[in-house]
Write an enzyme that holds these catalytic residues in place. Structure first.
Site, PDB file in Angstrom:
ATOM      1  N   GLY A 107       0.834  -1.191   0.000  1.00 58.77           N
ATOM      2  CA  GLY A 107       0.000   0.000   0.000  1.00 58.77           C
ATOM      3  C   GLY A 107       0.869   1.241   0.000  1.00 58.77           C
ATOM      4  O   GLY A 107       2.044   1.194  -0.372  1.00 58.77           O
ATOM      5  N   ARG A 108       0.314   2.355   0.442  1.00 56.78           N
ATOM      6  CA  ARG A 108       1.081   3.604   0.467  1.00 56.78           C
ATOM      7  C   ARG A 108       1.906   3.770   1.728  1.00 56.78           C
ATOM      8  O   ARG A 108       2.818   4.589   1.775  1.00 56.78           O
ATOM      9  CB  ARG A 108       0.148   4.795   0.279  1.00 56.78           C
ATOM     10  CG  ARG A 108      -0.278   4.944  -1.169  1.00 56.78           C
ATOM     11  CD  ARG A 108      -0.948   6.268  -1.444  1.00 56.78           C
ATOM     12  NE  ARG A 108      -2.308   6.248  -0.947  1.00 56.78           N
ATOM     13  CZ  ARG A 108      -2.857   7.223  -0.246  1.00 56.78           C
ATOM     14  NH1 ARG A 108      -2.180   8.297   0.064  1.00 56.78           N
ATOM     15  NH2 ARG A 108      -4.107   7.141   0.157  1.00 56.78           N
ATOM     16  N   GLU A 144       5.848   3.910   1.772  1.00 60.28           N
ATOM     17  CA  GLU A 144       6.451   5.106   1.181  1.00 60.28           C
ATOM     18  C   GLU A 144       6.930   6.083   2.252  1.00 60.28           C
ATOM     19  O   GLU A 144       7.997   6.678   2.136  1.00 60.28           O
ATOM     20  CB  GLU A 144       5.423   5.782   0.279  1.00 60.28           C
ATOM     21  CG  GLU A 144       5.878   7.081  -0.346  1.00 60.28           C
ATOM     22  CD  GLU A 144       4.786   7.703  -1.176  1.00 60.28           C
ATOM     23  OE1 GLU A 144       4.499   8.898  -0.958  1.00 60.28           O
ATOM     24  OE2 GLU A 144       4.208   7.000  -2.032  1.00 60.28           O
ATOM     25  N   CYS A 200       4.026  -6.384  -2.333  1.00 56.41           N
ATOM     26  CA  CYS A 200       3.638  -5.188  -3.070  1.00 56.41           C
ATOM     27  C   CYS A 200       4.675  -4.080  -2.892  1.00 56.41           C
ATOM     28  O   CYS A 200       5.797  -4.201  -3.337  1.00 56.41           O
ATOM     29  CB  CYS A 200       2.233  -4.771  -2.647  1.00 56.41           C
ATOM     30  SG  CYS A 200       1.468  -3.551  -3.721  1.00 56.41           S
ATOM     31  N   HIS A 201       4.312  -2.975  -2.233  1.00 52.62           N
ATOM     32  CA  HIS A 201       5.243  -1.882  -1.969  1.00 52.62           C
ATOM     33  C   HIS A 201       6.025  -2.090  -0.665  1.00 52.62           C
ATOM     34  O   HIS A 201       6.884  -1.277  -0.328  1.00 52.62           O
ATOM     35  CB  HIS A 201       4.497  -0.544  -1.919  1.00 52.62           C
ATOM     36  CG  HIS A 201       4.059  -0.056  -3.263  1.00 52.62           C
ATOM     37  ND1 HIS A 201       3.000  -0.620  -3.951  1.00 52.62           N
ATOM     38  CD2 HIS A 201       4.532   0.933  -4.057  1.00 52.62           C
ATOM     39  CE1 HIS A 201       2.832   0.002  -5.099  1.00 52.62           C
ATOM     40  NE2 HIS A 201       3.751   0.946  -5.195  1.00 52.62           N
ATOM     41  N   TYR A 219       5.576  -5.228  -6.215  1.00 50.84           N
ATOM     42  CA  TYR A 219       4.750  -4.634  -7.253  1.00 50.84           C
ATOM     43  C   TYR A 219       5.712  -4.102  -8.311  1.00 50.84           C
ATOM     44  O   TYR A 219       6.773  -3.553  -7.975  1.00 50.84           O
ATOM     45  CB  TYR A 219       3.876  -3.517  -6.663  1.00 50.84           C
ATOM     46  CG  TYR A 219       2.844  -3.056  -7.649  1.00 50.84           C
ATOM     47  CD1 TYR A 219       1.781  -3.887  -7.995  1.00 50.84           C
ATOM     48  CD2 TYR A 219       2.949  -1.822  -8.267  1.00 50.84           C
ATOM     49  CE1 TYR A 219       0.845  -3.488  -8.930  1.00 50.84           C
ATOM     50  CE2 TYR A 219       2.012  -1.411  -9.194  1.00 50.84           C
ATOM     51  CZ  TYR A 219       0.956  -2.247  -9.528  1.00 50.84           C
ATOM     52  OH  TYR A 219       0.029  -1.855 -10.462  1.00 50.84           O
TER      53      TYR A 219
END
Length: 192
Positions: free
Chosen positions: A90-91, A94, A120-121, A140
């Site tokens: 997800g975000r 980050e 993913c991330h 991802y």
């Protein structure tokens, strides 16, 4: 019955809903003790999740998800008390990668060769912690340049984003469609 393990899960606001909820539930179902933590939060708090879907656009779409419960106090977590680490995507990765305590936690699991699962991330935390040099890692596809720049080898997923890659203590996958393979391989490392 398998030996119960303590698993640390690092999340933050806008973690991908399926990538936090489903692995948490699967690991608890397998009788592991999963503790969820987030910088600046304590047990009883929640984070907001986001649901990412693949609907034929050039990238995934994002919709509001559920509230996800935090079960541990981030400020007092001792990584040595855990057998393994799981990093959803997800975000959240980050900005979590900007937190030195988060990165120190990731380094602990890498340096002690404890199982690490990232999806993913999530590998953005592995990159920022500096633990991917000469390692193979799936993610991802948009994270591939970061893995390569960190000295790692990006492992291209299949077209369905439903495969997991295992190298030593590291289990990585491209997105939530890989949950069956990703959690199966992570669980194998936990009980081996």
């Amino acid at each position: 019955m398998t030996a119960k393990k303590r698993v640390l899960m690092i999340v933050g606001d806008f973690v991908e809903d399926y990538e936090a909820m489903v692995p948490y539930q699967m690991l608890v179902m397998l009788e592991h003790d999963v503790v969820t933590v987030c910088p600046g939060k304590a047990a009883g708090d929640t984070v907001m999740t986001a649901i990412h879907d693949f609907e034929g656009h050039q990238t995934y779409t994002e919709k509001p998800g559920h509230r996800f419960a935090i079960t541990g106090d981030f400020a007092s977590i001792v990584p040595a008390d855990f057998d393994a680490l799981i990093i959803p995507g997800g975000r959240a990765p980050e900005y979590l990668r900007l937190d030195e305590k988060v990165l120190a936690m990731v380094r602990h699991f890498a340096e002690t060769n404890k199982p690490i699962a990232a999806v993913c991330h999530g590998p953005q935390l592995l990159v920022a912690a500096g633990v991917l040099e000469n390692r193979q890692c799936s993610s991802y596809p948009a994270v591939a340049p970061e893995i390569t720049a960190a000295g790692g080898t990006y492992m291209q997923p299949g077209p369905g984003l439903d495969t997991a890659h295992v190298e030593g203590n590291l289990v990585t996958a491209p997105a939530w469609p890989a949950h069956p393979a990703w959690i199966r391989e992570f669980h194998r490392l936990l009980i081996s």
